[in-house]
Write a protein that holds these residues in place. Structure first.
Motif, PDB file in Angstrom:
ATOM      1  N   GLN A 168      -1.619  17.668   9.910  1.00 38.66           N
ATOM      2  CA  GLN A 168      -3.011  17.606   9.527  1.00 38.66           C
ATOM      3  C   GLN A 168      -3.483  18.984   9.113  1.00 38.66           C
ATOM      4  N   PRO A 169      -4.267  19.050   8.064  1.00 39.46           N
ATOM      5  CA  PRO A 169      -4.773  20.337   7.628  1.00 39.46           C
ATOM      6  C   PRO A 169      -5.783  20.906   8.618  1.00 39.46           C
ATOM      7  N   ARG A 170      -5.921  22.242   8.586  1.00 41.78           N
ATOM      8  CA  ARG A 170      -6.928  22.897   9.410  1.00 41.78           C
ATOM      9  C   ARG A 170      -8.285  22.693   8.759  1.00 41.78           C
ATOM     10  N   LEU A 171      -9.280  22.284   9.546  1.00 42.91           N
ATOM     11  CA  LEU A 171     -10.602  22.031   9.003  1.00 42.91           C
ATOM     12  C   LEU A 171     -11.644  22.852   9.765  1.00 42.91           C
ATOM     13  N   PRO A 172     -12.766  23.185   9.107  1.00 36.56           N
ATOM     14  CA  PRO A 172     -13.867  23.812   9.826  1.00 36.56           C
ATOM     15  C   PRO A 172     -14.415  22.877  10.895  1.00 36.56           C
ATOM     16  N   ASP A 173     -15.228  23.424  11.782  1.00 36.35           N
ATOM     17  CA  ASP A 173     -15.747  22.631  12.895  1.00 36.35           C
ATOM     18  C   ASP A 173     -16.680  21.520  12.439  1.00 36.35           C
ATOM     19  N   MET A 174     -17.431  21.731  11.361  1.00 30.50           N
ATOM     20  CA  MET A 174     -18.392  20.728  10.905  1.00 30.50           C
ATOM     21  C   MET A 174     -17.674  19.602  10.166  1.00 30.50           C
ATOM     22  N   LEU A 175     -18.159  18.367  10.338  1.00 35.26           N
ATOM     23  CA  LEU A 175     -17.601  17.214   9.641  1.00 35.26           C
ATOM     24  C   LEU A 175     -18.658  16.594   8.740  1.00 35.26           C
ATOM     25  N   PRO A 176     -18.269  16.084   7.578  1.00 29.94           N
ATOM     26  CA  PRO A 176     -19.234  15.386   6.723  1.00 29.94           C
ATOM     27  C   PRO A 176     -19.642  14.060   7.352  1.00 29.94           C
ATOM     28  N   VAL A 177     -20.768  13.547   6.906  1.00 28.61           N
ATOM     29  CA  VAL A 177     -21.285  12.274   7.410  1.00 28.61           C
ATOM     30  C   VAL A 177     -20.845  11.159   6.458  1.00 28.61           C
ATOM     31  N   LEU A 178     -20.109  10.202   6.976  1.00 25.06           N
ATOM     32  CA  LEU A 178     -19.649   9.071   6.169  1.00 25.06           C
ATOM     33  C   LEU A 178     -20.628   7.908   6.289  1.00 25.06           C
ATOM     34  N   SER A 179     -20.741   7.140   5.207  1.00 22.65           N
ATOM     35  CA  SER A 179     -21.573   5.944   5.240  1.00 22.65           C
ATOM     36  C   SER A 179     -20.877   4.830   4.482  1.00 22.65           C
ATOM     37  N   ARG A 180     -21.326   3.620   4.720  1.00 24.28           N
ATOM     38  CA  ARG A 180     -20.708   2.452   4.093  1.00 24.28           C
ATOM     39  C   ARG A 180     -20.982   2.405   2.593  1.00 24.28           C
ATOM     40  N   GLY A 181     -20.056   1.772   1.879  1.00 22.80           N
ATOM     41  CA  GLY A 181     -20.297   1.407   0.499  1.00 22.80           C
ATOM     42  C   GLY A 181     -20.056   2.509  -0.512  1.00 22.80           C
ATOM     43  N   LYS A 182     -20.452   2.210  -1.743  1.00 24.54           N
ATOM     44  CA  LYS A 182     -20.255   3.103  -2.889  1.00 24.54           C
ATOM     45  C   LYS A 182     -21.550   3.853  -3.162  1.00 24.54           C
ATOM     46  N   HIS A 183     -21.415   5.120  -3.579  1.00 24.58           N
ATOM     47  CA  HIS A 183     -22.588   5.960  -3.796  1.00 24.58           C
ATOM     48  C   HIS A 183     -22.484   6.664  -5.149  1.00 24.58           C
ATOM     49  N   ARG A 184     -23.615   6.790  -5.842  1.00 27.49           N
ATOM     50  CA  ARG A 184     -23.605   7.407  -7.163  1.00 27.49           C
ATOM     51  C   ARG A 184     -23.228   8.889  -7.113  1.00 27.49           C
ATOM     52  N   ASN A 185     -23.639   9.584  -6.079  1.00 25.69           N
ATOM     53  CA  ASN A 185     -23.325  11.001  -5.910  1.00 25.69           C
ATOM     54  C   ASN A 185     -23.490  11.343  -4.436  1.00 25.69           C
ATOM     55  N   ALA A 243      -8.404   2.915   3.062  1.00 25.89           N
ATOM     56  CA  ALA A 243      -9.407   3.902   3.473  1.00 25.89           C
ATOM     57  C   ALA A 243     -10.826   3.394   3.226  1.00 25.89           C
ATOM     58  N   ARG A 244     -11.068   2.775   2.070  1.00 26.96           N
ATOM     59  CA  ARG A 244     -12.410   2.249   1.790  1.00 26.96           C
ATOM     60  C   ARG A 244     -12.780   1.150   2.778  1.00 26.96           C
ATOM     61  N   LEU A 245     -11.833   0.256   3.044  1.00 31.59           N
ATOM     62  CA  LEU A 245     -12.101  -0.850   3.960  1.00 31.59           C
ATOM     63  C   LEU A 245     -12.346  -0.351   5.383  1.00 31.59           C
ATOM     64  N   VAL A 246     -11.503   0.573   5.824  1.00 29.11           N
ATOM     65  CA  VAL A 246     -11.670   1.118   7.174  1.00 29.11           C
ATOM     66  C   VAL A 246     -12.981   1.896   7.272  1.00 29.11           C
ATOM     67  N   ASN A 247     -13.361   2.589   6.216  1.00 31.61           N
ATOM     68  CA  ASN A 247     -14.642   3.296   6.194  1.00 31.61           C
ATOM     69  C   ASN A 247     -15.818   2.338   6.394  1.00 31.61           C
ATOM     70  N   ASP A 248     -15.725   1.135   5.809  1.00 24.69           N
ATOM     71  CA  ASP A 248     -16.863   0.223   5.790  1.00 24.69           C
ATOM     72  C   ASP A 248     -16.977  -0.669   7.023  1.00 24.69           C
ATOM     73  N   HIS A 249     -15.919  -0.756   7.831  1.00 25.04           N
ATOM     74  CA  HIS A 249     -15.918  -1.754   8.899  1.00 25.04           C
ATOM     75  C   HIS A 249     -16.106  -1.261  10.337  1.00 25.04           C
ATOM     76  N   PRO A 250     -15.964   0.010  10.651  1.00 24.62           N
ATOM     77  CA  PRO A 250     -16.179   0.391  12.045  1.00 24.62           C
ATOM     78  C   PRO A 250     -17.657   0.445  12.401  1.00 24.62           C
ATOM     79  N   SER A 251     -17.944   0.674  13.667  1.00 22.77           N
ATOM     80  CA  SER A 251     -19.322   0.884  14.097  1.00 22.77           C
ATOM     81  C   SER A 251     -19.816   2.231  13.588  1.00 22.77           C
ATOM     82  N   ASP A 252     -21.123   2.434  13.618  1.00 25.46           N
ATOM     83  CA  ASP A 252     -21.681   3.718  13.199  1.00 25.46           C
ATOM     84  C   ASP A 252     -21.213   4.844  14.117  1.00 25.46           C
ATOM     85  N   GLU A 253     -20.887   4.493  15.357  1.00 22.78           N
ATOM     86  CA  GLU A 253     -20.373   5.496  16.292  1.00 22.78           C
ATOM     87  C   GLU A 253     -18.916   5.833  16.008  1.00 22.78           C
TER      88      GLU A 253
END
Length: 236
Positions: free
Chosen positions: A5-22, A56-66
């Motif tokens: 796994q690559p080294r990442l900064p401490d902060m993580l982006p916020v993921l949300s369901r579905g497709k987004h324009r930007n 990845a898209r399916l797994v992104n859309d199906h878990p709980s918000d937590e």
């Protein structure tokens, strides 16, 4: 478990369901992968194998918000994983189906049992071996669901798999059924099972493409910008 796994900064982006324009409208797993890879913003980027991206898209859309935030650290690991070998499609599909089959609802078990048998037949054709030989994992899960397995055996006698249609139709349908089956299963930790499904799919693709960790490992600036945009969108 991911082999590298690559080294990442401490902060993580916020993921949300579905497709987004930007990214200012939100971001899903694969949209952030396209951003980090330097591609046009898309949930179908060229940097990732199409079936792995579908998982990845399916797994992104199906878990709980937590549970969804636990996926973000995996995003760089899919970048650069792509290839044309049909083994990749068959093995990812087979792994997703064998994970979901024992715990899925009865109405999905028939589809998943057929998917297991189809994948085994496709792999047998690719490897020029007998089609009636099953991997230990496939044998184990099929034995656990005898009614679905009997139905799948009968179905397969009338509808043999076709390699030409497998990548385009059968594989995407099977992984969709597997992810939905795991997401709605009556088990203690469906979020953890969904994450495992994605991790194991990444590992399969990495092994067959000869890639390890992502090439974006050191791009802290792009990662920090992705985090900033998505956190702002989330209102935090």
């Amino acid at each position: 478990m991911l082999k590298a796994q690559p080294r990442l900064p401490d902060m993580l982006p916020v993921l949300s369901r579905g497709k987004h324009r930007n990214p200012r409208k939100g971001a899903c797993f694969m949209e952030l992968a396209s951003y980090l890879a330097g591609e046009r913003w898309s949930d179908h980027p060229a940097c990732t194998h199409p079936l792995l991206a579908s998982v990845a898209r399916l797994v992104n859309d199906h878990p709980s918000d937590e549970g969804r935030p636990r996926l973000a650290e995996l995003i760089p690991s899919v970048i650069g994983l792509t290839g044309d070998d049909l083994h990749i499609d068959a093995l990812i599909t087979l792994r997703c189906a064998t994970i979901a089959l024992p715990i899925a609802a009865a109405d999905r078990q028939r589809v998943l049992a057929v998917s297991v048998l189809v994948c085994e037949e496709v792999l047998a054709q690719l490897d020029a071996r007998r089609g009636d030989s099953l991997s230990p994992d496939s044998e184990r899960v099929l034995v656990a669901v005898p009614q679905a397995t009997r139905w799948a055996d009968r179905f397969m006698r009338h509808v043999p798999p076709r390699l030409a249609a497998f990548r385009r139709q059968a594989a995407p349908h099977a992984v969709s059924c597997a992810v939905e089956g795991a997401a709605h299963a009556l088990i203690p930790d469906p979020d953890g099972m969904l994450r495992s499904m994605l991790v194991e799919s990444i590992d399969i693709c990495a092994a067959w493409t000869g890639h390890g960790a992502s090439g974006v490992e050191g791009d802290d600036a792009a990662w920090a910008e992705a985090c900033r945009l998505t956190v702002a969108t989330d209102g935090r």
